[in-house]
Design a protein around this motif. Structure first.
Motif: not given
Length: 207
Positions: A30-31, A51-59, A70-73, A169-172
């Motif tokens: 992902c870009t 999802m943006e808020k949750i993903c940012e809380g995770i990473a 990092a474009g994860v959501p 997985r998406s982040y790394f």
């Protein structure tokens, strides 16, 4: 909060994580896409914002990029739209709704008012509960393929374990993190299958 500490907290009870059925390797890394520029295809606009808020809380963003940067959501939205089965999509979306509705019961404020760190704390609280009450995830695993309507506890466990696993997985495997955070060689010309590891070395990028 330092990233190492955040990841350590999120990883509480990480043995309970389940591998996502999403085949992230089938997608290009992902870009980084500004959140105002991506249009969700799997999530509704409201779910995408959640999802943006949750993903940012995770990473979370610290000295290194956060999940949103990092474009994860957007990557997860694409991955779920392509690879999730009807049941997986239903469990994940229902679980997201239950997670948001129950957020205040697990934290200090409602989801809409929560800070990134409070989201991190609530995710971590779930894993502490799963560690203290292993029957929750045991029942989730054992009843996954059973027919019929799933309980709120089931879809909540499905969402929490899946979103943490999928976010990491998406982040790394993201282009931004692979090129700027991890050890990255843009033109690898030599393959070495066994290289001595020194404590503190970064993992090699997969992009």
């Amino acid at each position: 909060m330092e990233r190492r500490k955040a990841i350590k907290n999120i990883g509480y009870g990480s043995a309970a994580l389940f591998s996502s059925s999403l085949l992230f390797g089938s997608l290009q890394s992902c870009t980084a896409t500004p959140k105002v520029d991506w249009i969700p295809v799997f999530f509704t606009p409201e779910e995408a914002a959640q999802m943006e808020k949750i993903c940012e809380g995770i990473a979370p963003k610290t000295t290194t990029p956060g999940a949103i940067e990092a474009g994860v959501p957007a990557h997860l939205d694409e991955a779920f739209s392509i690879f999730s089965t009807a049941d997986e999509a239903s469990y994940f979306k229902r679980g997201l709704a239950v997670f948001v509705d129950n957020f205040k019961d697990n934290g200090e404020v409602s989801f809409n008012k929560a800070t990134t760190e409070q989201v991190t704390d609530v995710i971590n609280a779930y894993y502490k509960r799963y560690n203290d009450q292993p029957d929750i995830l045991k029942n989730y695993r054992e009843t996954y393929n059973d027919p019929g309507e799933k309980s709120d506890e089931f879809v909540e466990a499905h969402f929490v374990t899946s979103v943490v696993d999928a976010t990491f997985r998406s982040y790394f495997t993201s282009e931004l993190v692979g090129e700027t955070v991890m050890r990255y060689d843009p033109i690898p010309v030599k393959y070495e299958g066994c290289i001595p590891y020194e404590a503190g070395q970064k993992s090699w990028s997969s992009v």
